[in-house]
Design a protein around this motif. Structure first.
Motif, PDB file in Angstrom:
ATOM      1  N   PRO A   1       0.729  -1.151   0.088  1.00  0.00           N
ATOM      2  CA  PRO A   1       0.103  -0.160   0.027  1.00  0.00           C
ATOM      3  C   PRO A   1       0.792   1.401   0.230  1.00  0.00           C
ATOM      4  O   PRO A   1       0.249   2.148  -0.553  1.00  0.00           O
ATOM      5  CB  PRO A   1      -0.819  -0.091   1.404  1.00  0.00           C
ATOM      6  CG  PRO A   1      -0.038  -0.776   2.392  1.00  0.00           C
ATOM      7  CD  PRO A   1       0.674  -1.933   1.014  1.00  0.00           C
ATOM      8  N   VAL A   2       2.110   1.383   0.584  1.00  0.00           N
ATOM      9  CA  VAL A   2       2.594   2.594   0.721  1.00  0.00           C
ATOM     10  C   VAL A   2       3.314   2.571  -0.955  1.00  0.00           C
ATOM     11  O   VAL A   2       4.193   1.940  -1.204  1.00  0.00           O
ATOM     12  CB  VAL A   2       3.698   2.646   1.547  1.00  0.00           C
ATOM     13  CG1 VAL A   2       4.642   3.814   1.731  1.00  0.00           C
ATOM     14  CG2 VAL A   2       3.197   2.339   3.124  1.00  0.00           C
ATOM     15  N   HIS A   3       2.956   3.851  -1.527  1.00  0.00           N
ATOM     16  CA  HIS A   3       3.365   3.926  -2.817  1.00  0.00           C
ATOM     17  C   HIS A   3       4.516   5.082  -2.749  1.00  0.00           C
ATOM     18  O   HIS A   3       5.098   5.640  -1.844  1.00  0.00           O
ATOM     19  CB  HIS A   3       2.483   4.631  -3.596  1.00  0.00           C
ATOM     20  CG  HIS A   3       1.269   3.780  -3.970  1.00  0.00           C
ATOM     21  ND1 HIS A   3       1.148   2.464  -4.379  1.00  0.00           N
ATOM     22  CD2 HIS A   3      -0.078   4.028  -3.920  1.00  0.00           C
ATOM     23  CE1 HIS A   3       0.263   2.091  -4.555  1.00  0.00           C
ATOM     24  NE2 HIS A   3      -0.626   2.678  -4.198  1.00  0.00           N
ATOM     25  N   ALA A   4       5.332   5.010  -4.025  1.00  0.00           N
ATOM     26  CA  ALA A   4       6.607   5.448  -3.983  1.00  0.00           C
ATOM     27  C   ALA A   4       6.456   6.942  -4.020  1.00  0.00           C
ATOM     28  O   ALA A   4       7.780   7.840  -3.736  1.00  0.00           O
ATOM     29  CB  ALA A   4       7.369   5.126  -5.315  1.00  0.00           C
ATOM     30  N   GLY A   5       5.508   7.685  -4.175  1.00  0.00           N
ATOM     31  CA  GLY A   5       5.577   9.089  -4.254  1.00  0.00           C
ATOM     32  C   GLY A   5       4.386   9.942  -3.259  1.00  0.00           C
ATOM     33  O   GLY A   5       4.357   9.147  -2.042  1.00  0.00           O
ATOM     34  N   ILE A   6       3.976  11.158  -3.255  1.00  0.00           N
ATOM     35  CA  ILE A   6       3.099  11.449  -2.425  1.00  0.00           C
ATOM     36  C   ILE A   6       1.614  11.314  -2.981  1.00  0.00           C
ATOM     37  O   ILE A   6       1.242  11.991  -3.726  1.00  0.00           O
ATOM     38  CB  ILE A   6       3.443  13.105  -2.380  1.00  0.00           C
ATOM     39  CG1 ILE A   6       4.694  13.498  -2.170  1.00  0.00           C
ATOM     40  CG2 ILE A   6       2.591  13.834  -1.320  1.00  0.00           C
ATOM     41  CD1 ILE A   6       5.263  14.817  -2.412  1.00  0.00           C
ATOM     42  N   ILE A   7       1.069  10.146  -2.434  1.00  0.00           N
ATOM     43  CA  ILE A   7       0.169   9.721  -2.883  1.00  0.00           C
ATOM     44  C   ILE A   7      -0.716   8.630  -1.905  1.00  0.00           C
ATOM     45  O   ILE A   7      -0.087   8.098  -0.974  1.00  0.00           O
ATOM     46  CB  ILE A   7       0.443   9.128  -4.368  1.00  0.00           C
ATOM     47  CG1 ILE A   7      -0.930   8.955  -5.143  1.00  0.00           C
ATOM     48  CG2 ILE A   7       0.984   7.858  -3.925  1.00  0.00           C
ATOM     49  CD1 ILE A   7      -0.840   8.161  -6.288  1.00  0.00           C
ATOM     50  N   GLU A   8      -2.131   8.750  -2.085  1.00  0.00           N
ATOM     51  CA  GLU A   8      -2.834   7.756  -1.105  1.00  0.00           C
ATOM     52  C   GLU A   8      -2.318   6.442  -1.165  1.00  0.00           C
ATOM     53  O   GLU A   8      -1.643   5.909  -2.181  1.00  0.00           O
ATOM     54  CB  GLU A   8      -4.231   7.712  -1.294  1.00  0.00           C
ATOM     55  CG  GLU A   8      -4.856   9.401  -1.518  1.00  0.00           C
ATOM     56  CD  GLU A   8      -6.295   9.633  -1.524  1.00  0.00           C
ATOM     57  OE1 GLU A   8      -7.024   9.163  -0.365  1.00  0.00           O
ATOM     58  OE2 GLU A   8      -6.653   9.632  -2.626  1.00  0.00           O
ATOM     59  N   PRO A   9      -2.654   5.543   0.002  1.00  0.00           N
ATOM     60  CA  PRO A   9      -2.114   4.123  -0.232  1.00  0.00           C
ATOM     61  C   PRO A   9      -3.132   3.315  -0.735  1.00  0.00           C
ATOM     62  O   PRO A   9      -4.360   3.246  -0.457  1.00  0.00           O
ATOM     63  CB  PRO A   9      -1.935   3.885   1.224  1.00  0.00           C
ATOM     64  CG  PRO A   9      -2.692   4.719   2.009  1.00  0.00           C
ATOM     65  CD  PRO A   9      -3.052   5.710   1.240  1.00  0.00           C
TER      66      PRO A   9
END
Lengths: 170, 521
Positions: B171-179
């Motif tokens: 769930p944690v994505h590489a950018g500044i974005i929701e999971p």
């Protein structure tokens, strides 16, 4: 050529960093002076959304826009917690993100700092604690700096990030 | 709100010998028996009705299932049916409406209802570590229950064959974005299949609504999806005001629309930049970020909040504007739209970005219809829906938008529609501000006489939001159902991702830009 002309015409619009409007809290144990000194000029940030509504993410994106330009302070966002010095966490921590947040925190090498961004990360916000939401970030992982706001504006977020590594927060 | 479709559907049902009666009160709701639920769905599908929403409620003696259908030119039809007393089974309508699959899984998760013949009964919002028999939306389940952690496994779709491998992302994505979690099955660089798993930001919003008064609940509605805060709050307010029988002053309605259109512009501009950024064209990203910032600063100056959160309130809007502010808003909107037109021309001429977006992530027009794809994701694949025009809620009954539709269904098409919508929004804002009615901005709240319901449809920048609620006579929310357009549009991404090479996935994901928080609630 159109692109080049547009760039020149737009010019430099980066502003001096303003004062913080919202409260920035310091919690937890301060790292040693020597360690803090090393972070200045090169701060690697990993952003983790632990349950936010996406409002804080929009303002975090804005810290990289030409007006605020977070990168001029030597801070930049990285793709992996393994590369990070600081975790920037938003949202109340949902039950479904608890493990992911803990694993991301554990994966970040020491020394590390955590900045909780937004009311939800600070105190659970509008969502509080429930069957689905575990509340503020410091309920799950240690937090060093808390930036209040719903969402905090980009200046406050940058001030919060810098406060994590500065000794004097003005 | 237009409910002409109710009469049309009632006629179709009567012709098919299905007994249906119109329940008294607001909004118009057709009542049928549960054994006719599946046949009703079949008839609706054959008459080309779109499934807008599907949800459940708990009544004194059991459960009810509800559906909302839509059809261009006729508005909406609400249908309701009671399950047998103490029963939890109801017929799945996935054989007629694909988009029902996740909505039924959520009814299963939250109420413990069982959609018989639903092909996928894996828990959706309840992840594997939830204790079984946790039915959060049942009245007897306290909102503050502390759940223990259980052991479990979520079985993903698997594939066999030479060279097929799985890529788990999130769930944690590489950018500044929701999971969220994406499970790719890939052969070489090509994606064979994308399976999404969402629910990571489930905060219990629907449960959290229950027991709140309308003003507190509006604050929660504003935070369903922070980037669509105006539209979500408006949807909540529209439904609540309908339930309470309150008329909103024209000045407030017009300003609500101006705010909603500004929100549309801001998000389209930001996303166009972000999509180009995902294809390494930083120039466009920076220009769009600059314009987005300028929009946010005016929002702060005139309305008190950069993202316009909490500006829409039950009864109207929170703060009024003066003549100077209106003028400032008009000038800035015009300037930003002109700059975006210039940037559009630059984009069209720029071969490297065109090479990346044309023919990437194609959705067929038939798929768009089958899924009922909303917003620009549907309109860029020839599926023409727009709640502003189709539900014709004020003030759009006076100012109907020109809806932009095109062929292609690829990233380029989704971008084209968004570029056009920016111009259309600017034009609407200008017209509405030039003709801004005088008068109050708030109708004082009055308590409903009895328990009453409300149904709203608002076109957010992503697409149609649908909201149904029940308000008790002590002004407290009894049940609130929120259907963000992402509930349906996430399905579109799964189709679009097939035949896309893995590195082009972020581009495609951003071209849909579905909300994780709006979906998970």
């Amino acid at each position: 050529m159109k692109i080049f002309r547009k760039i020149v015409h737009t010019g430099l619009i980066t502003e001096p960093l303003g004062y913080a409007e919202q409260e920035i809290e310091e919690l937890g144990v301060r790292l040693s002076e020597m360690v803090l000194h090393r972070f200045r000029g090169s701060l690697a940030i990993r952003m983790v959304d632990a349950g936010s509504c996406n409002g804080c993410e929009l303002e975090i994106h804005a810290t990289n826009n030409p007006y605020y330009d977070l990168e001029r302070f030597g801070a930049h966002f990285v793709a992996s917690p393994r590369h990070a010095d600081i975790l920037l966490v938003t949202g109340p921590v949902t039950r479904n993100m608890e493990m992911a947040l803990k694993m991301t925190y554990d994966a970040t090498p020491d020394p590390k700092l955590v900045v909780a961004v937004g009311e939800c990360a600070a105190c659970g916000g509008e969502f509080g604690c429930s069957y689905a939401s575990l509340g503020k970030v410091s309920n799950i992982i240690p937090v060093n700096i808390v930036v209040h706001g719903c969402p905090p504006n980009p200046t406050d977020i940058i001030r919060g990030i810098l406060a994590a590594v500065e000794t004097n927060t003005t | 709100m237009i409910f002409a479709l109710s009469k049309f559907l009632a006629t179709l049902l009567t012709e098919a010998d299905i007994a249906c009666k119109l329940l008294p009160g607001q909004p118009p709701t057709l009542y049928i028996t549960i054994d006719q639920w599946l046949l009703t769905a079949k008839i609706a599908r054959e008459a080309k009705l779109r499934l807008a929403a599907l949800w459940a409620t708990q009544e004194n003696d059991g459960y009810c299932v509800h559906a909302a259908f839509a059809r261009r030119g006729q508005g909406y039809a609400l249908v309701q049916s009671s399950l047998d007393v103490n029963a939890v089974g109801f017929p799945s309508i996935t054989s007629h409406y694909v988009a029902a699959v996740r909505m039924e899984r959520i009814m299963h998760d939250m109420f413990g209802l069982v959609p018989t013949d639903n092909p996928d009964l894996r828990p959706w919002l309840k992840h594997e570590h939830w204790p079984s028999h946790t039915f959060a939306l049942r009245k007897e389940f306290p909102a503050t229950t502390e759940l223990s952690r259980a052991e479990g496994r979520y079985p993903f779709i698997e594939a066999e064959g030479d060279g097929v491998y799985e890529i788990p992302v999130g769930p944690v994505h590489a950018g500044i974005i929701e999971p969220g979690h994406f499970r790719f099955l890939a052969v070489g660089e090509q994606i064979l299949n994308l399976e999404e798993r969402l629910g990571y930001v489930h905060k219990g919003i629907e449960k959290g609504m229950e027991g709140r008064d309308v003003f507190s609940a509006a604050r929660l509605a504003a935070r369903v999806s922070g980037d669509a805060t105006v539209a979500h709050t408006w949807a909540f307010c529209q439904a609540t005001e309908q339930a309470a029988g309150i008329e909103i002053p024209p000045r407030a309605l017009t300003i609500r629309a101006v705010l909603c259109e500004r929100e549309r512009m801001a998000n389209h501009i930001g996303d166009i930049g972000a999509i180009c950024n995902d294809a390494s064209w930083i120039f466009m990203h920076m220009q769009c970020q600059r314009l987005r910032e300028e929009l946010a600063r005016i929002h702060r100056r005139i309305f008190g909040h950069r993202l316009l959160m909490d500006c829409v309130v039950p009864g109207g809007i929170k703060d009024d504007t003066n003549i100077d502010d209106v003028q400032l808003l008009r000038i800035q909107t015009r300037n930003i739209a002109d700059e975006m037109l210039e940037l559009y021309n630059t984009y069209e001429d720029h071969t490297p970005i065109r090479e990346r977006v044309i023919d990437s992530g194609n959705i067929r027009a038939t798929d768009a219809v089958d899924l009922g794809l909303l917003g620009y994701a549907g309109r860029s694949a020839e599926f023409d829906t727009d709640a502003r025009r189709d539900a014709a809620y004020a003030p759009y009954d006076q100012y109907p938008p020109q809806v932009k539709v095109c062929r292609g269904g690829d990233v380029a098409a989704r971008l084209w529609v968004r570029f056009q919508e920016i111009q259309e929004s600017a034009s609407l804002i200008d017209t509405m501000l030039r003709n801004l009615p005088d008068g109050p901005i708030l109708t004082p709240w009055k308590m409903p006489q009895q328990t009453s319901c409300g149904f709203a449809a608002i076109e957010s920048w992503r697409g149609e939001i649908v909201l149904w609620l029940r308000l008790s006579q002590d002004n407290l929310i009894d049940r609130c159902y929120i259907r963000d357009p992402s509930m349906i549009n996430w399905l579109g991404l799964e189709l679009a991702a097939r035949k896309v090479p893995v590195p082009d996935f972020p581009l495609n994901n951003k071209s849909f830009n579905c909300s994780y928080s709006g979906h998970d609630l």
